[in-house]
Design an enzyme around this catalytic site. Structure first.
Site, PDB file in Angstrom:
ATOM      1  N   GLY A  10     -29.755 -30.956 -14.494  1.00  0.00           N
ATOM      2  CA  GLY A  10     -30.184 -31.947 -15.472  1.00  0.00           C
ATOM      3  C   GLY A  10     -28.980 -32.626 -16.106  1.00  0.00           C
ATOM      4  O   GLY A  10     -28.993 -33.007 -17.267  1.00  0.00           O
ATOM      5  N   GLY A  13     -29.194 -36.047 -17.919  1.00  0.00           N
ATOM      6  CA  GLY A  13     -30.035 -36.167 -19.107  1.00  0.00           C
ATOM      7  C   GLY A  13     -29.257 -36.369 -20.392  1.00  0.00           C
ATOM      8  O   GLY A  13     -28.033 -36.474 -20.396  1.00  0.00           O
ATOM      9  N   ASP A  36     -28.401 -33.302 -10.631  1.00  0.00           N
ATOM     10  CA  ASP A  36     -29.579 -33.939 -11.213  1.00  0.00           C
ATOM     11  C   ASP A  36     -30.531 -34.304 -10.085  1.00  0.00           C
ATOM     12  O   ASP A  36     -30.119 -34.448  -8.931  1.00  0.00           O
ATOM     13  CB  ASP A  36     -29.173 -35.196 -12.005  1.00  0.00           C
ATOM     14  CG  ASP A  36     -30.232 -35.582 -13.023  1.00  0.00           C
ATOM     15  OD1 ASP A  36     -30.143 -35.126 -14.180  1.00  0.00           O
ATOM     16  OD2 ASP A  36     -31.170 -36.322 -12.650  1.00  0.00           O
ATOM     17  N   ASN A  51     -33.071 -30.955  -6.608  1.00  0.00           N
ATOM     18  CA  ASN A  51     -34.383 -30.768  -7.225  1.00  0.00           C
ATOM     19  C   ASN A  51     -34.518 -29.279  -7.543  1.00  0.00           C
ATOM     20  O   ASN A  51     -34.596 -28.448  -6.629  1.00  0.00           O
ATOM     21  CB  ASN A  51     -35.470 -31.227  -6.245  1.00  0.00           C
ATOM     22  CG  ASN A  51     -36.856 -31.090  -6.845  1.00  0.00           C
ATOM     23  OD1 ASN A  51     -37.027 -30.480  -7.909  1.00  0.00           O
ATOM     24  ND2 ASN A  51     -37.839 -31.639  -6.168  1.00  0.00           N
ATOM     25  N   TYR A 141     -45.104 -28.529 -23.593  1.00  0.00           N
ATOM     26  CA  TYR A 141     -43.649 -28.310 -23.640  1.00  0.00           C
ATOM     27  C   TYR A 141     -43.335 -27.071 -24.474  1.00  0.00           C
ATOM     28  O   TYR A 141     -42.567 -26.189 -24.056  1.00  0.00           O
ATOM     29  CB  TYR A 141     -43.003 -29.559 -24.240  1.00  0.00           C
ATOM     30  CG  TYR A 141     -41.537 -29.465 -24.558  1.00  0.00           C
ATOM     31  CD1 TYR A 141     -40.586 -29.319 -23.559  1.00  0.00           C
ATOM     32  CD2 TYR A 141     -41.095 -29.574 -25.877  1.00  0.00           C
ATOM     33  CE1 TYR A 141     -39.238 -29.270 -23.867  1.00  0.00           C
ATOM     34  CE2 TYR A 141     -39.744 -29.536 -26.189  1.00  0.00           C
ATOM     35  CZ  TYR A 141     -38.825 -29.375 -25.186  1.00  0.00           C
ATOM     36  OH  TYR A 141     -37.493 -29.332 -25.484  1.00  0.00           O
ATOM     37  N   LYS A 145     -41.709 -23.483 -23.414  1.00  0.00           N
ATOM     38  CA  LYS A 145     -40.480 -22.941 -24.015  1.00  0.00           C
ATOM     39  C   LYS A 145     -40.700 -21.539 -24.585  1.00  0.00           C
ATOM     40  O   LYS A 145     -39.814 -20.689 -24.489  1.00  0.00           O
ATOM     41  CB  LYS A 145     -39.931 -23.897 -25.085  1.00  0.00           C
ATOM     42  CG  LYS A 145     -39.333 -25.187 -24.518  1.00  0.00           C
ATOM     43  CD  LYS A 145     -38.148 -24.917 -23.593  1.00  0.00           C
ATOM     44  CE  LYS A 145     -37.506 -26.177 -23.058  1.00  0.00           C
ATOM     45  NZ  LYS A 145     -36.470 -25.915 -22.033  1.00  0.00           N
ATOM     46  N   ILE A 171     -32.009 -33.918 -31.026  1.00  0.00           N
ATOM     47  CA  ILE A 171     -30.565 -34.135 -30.833  1.00  0.00           C
ATOM     48  C   ILE A 171     -30.290 -35.635 -30.835  1.00  0.00           C
ATOM     49  O   ILE A 171     -30.947 -36.400 -30.108  1.00  0.00           O
ATOM     50  CB  ILE A 171     -30.084 -33.525 -29.496  1.00  0.00           C
ATOM     51  CG1 ILE A 171     -30.497 -32.044 -29.382  1.00  0.00           C
ATOM     52  CG2 ILE A 171     -28.582 -33.702 -29.338  1.00  0.00           C
ATOM     53  CD1 ILE A 171     -29.784 -31.094 -30.290  1.00  0.00           C
TER      54      ILE A 171
HETATM   55  N1  SER Z   1     -36.389 -33.344 -28.863  1.00  0.00           N
HETATM   56  C1  SER Z   1     -37.443 -32.574 -28.277  1.00  0.00           C
HETATM   57  C2  SER Z   1     -38.707 -33.327 -28.236  1.00  0.00           C
HETATM   58  O1  SER Z   1     -38.892 -34.147 -29.101  1.00  0.00           O
HETATM   59  C3  SER Z   1     -37.642 -31.320 -29.064  1.00  0.00           C
HETATM   60  O2  SER Z   1     -37.107 -30.263 -28.380  1.00  0.00           O
HETATM   61  O3  SER Z   1     -39.515 -33.087 -27.406  1.00  0.00           O
END
Ligand code: SER
Length: 319
Positions: A10, A13, A36, A51, A141, A145, A171
């Protein structure tokens, strides 16, 4: 230079592109392989098109470059994942299992796996959310996690694989764009501001979320990975905090430098995701175990973001 051979999955990214450069500064260009799904631009060190759903291809890259550490950053983020939950689950989990299995079978030294504030849901404490808290995420998501953190812990306890992880907040950085997240507005807003364009925010003005400036995120990641293993008490994933702010607070911070900045609010489906997340998180375990200490607050980040974006957009660098 330390003798490590690192694979980043990744690397194209938002975090991966910046982390690749930072790791190359520490370990040397040739020792950090950027991979990537999409072909990467030619860069200072080696690249691979990979991949991560293809376990055999992953193993071949690991053999070819004598990799002993993997940073597995590829994932479908919160907002994008909600458009096709099964697809997101499959990518996030199948790629992680490929990484964990090849790392176990080939006895790699370390694996890095990012988690997220998305592991928390509305049942969790909203303010200063503790390290050990009820985890009932409301996005696929977040579910992936939580599962991933527990698999990381499982591989550590059962096989002794040194997997390390951070629960990143949103971030923010000038170097790269996020894709498909709920905190993406906090990057976009600066790009609109520097171009003197009005910004339409997909979250309400008062939506407070934990955030972190890219240089802190990168430094924290490398510090965690370099910490002595016996100092790490958390083998699921460490809460990591920098600052917390709302869209109206970041707009006010921008206006201190660009008084004419204009923001409007048009909340969409991402509002419900943001509302299920903490407003701030308690990262005292990270501070205690490996001396985590963020440097940037909202105003120092705003100043640095606008300064660098002005250069990127070929505007006066006096910002
Ligand atoms: N920045 C991420 C999101 O908004 C949070 O881990 O999905």
């Amino acid at each position: 230079m330390k003798k490590e051979n690192i694979l980043i999955i990744g690397a194209g990214g938002q975090i991966g592109s910046v982390l690749t450069e930072a790791l190359r500064d520490v370990y040397g260009d040739e020792h950090v392989v950027a991979s990537d799904l999409n072909p990467l631009e030619p860069q200072a060190g080696p690249t691979e098109t990979l991949n991560a759903l293809d376990g055999q291809a992953l193993e071949e890259v690991i053999k070819k470059w004598r990799i002993n550490q993997v940073y597995h950053l590829a994932a479908i983020l919160s907002a994008k994942g909600e458009k096709d939950p099964m697809w997101a689950w499959n990518i996030n989990m199948a790629s992680l299992f490929n990484v964990l299995e090849v790392a176990r079978q080939r006895s790699l030294d370390k694996v890095y796996y990012p988690s997220s504030i998305a592991v928390f849901g509305r049942e969790a404490a909203h303010l200063d959310t503790p390290q050990y808290e009820v985890l009932i995420p409301e996005t696929v998501y977040g579910i992936s996690k939580v599962a991933g953190e527990n698999w990381a812990n499982y591989y550590y306890r059962r096989y002794g694989l040194d997997v390390r992880s951070l629960r990143y907040p949103g971030i923010i950085g000038y170097q790269s764009m996020p894709g498909g997240g709920t905190t993406d507005y906090a990057v976009d807003i600066y790009h609109y501001a520097i171009q003197n364009k009005p910004f339409e925010c997909f979250l309400r003005a008062d939506t407070r979320l934990p955030m972190l400036y890219m240089p802190d995120a990168i430094r924290g990641t490398i510090e965690l990975m370099e910490a002595p293993a016996n100092q790490l008490s958390v083998r699921t994933s460490y809460n990591l905090a920098g600052m917390s702010f709302t869209p109206e607070e970041v707009a006010a911070s921008i206006r201190k430098i660009m008084p004419g900045f204009d923001i409007r609010y048009k909340p969409d489906f991402r509002q419900a995701i943001a509302d299920s997340w903490p407003a701030s998180i308690d990262d005292s375990a990270a501070r205690k175990d490996w001396n985590w200490n963020p440097e940037y607050d909202l105003d120092t980040m705003t100043k640095d973001m606008l300064h660098h974006l002005a250069i990127q957009y070929h505007l006066s660098s006096s910002v």
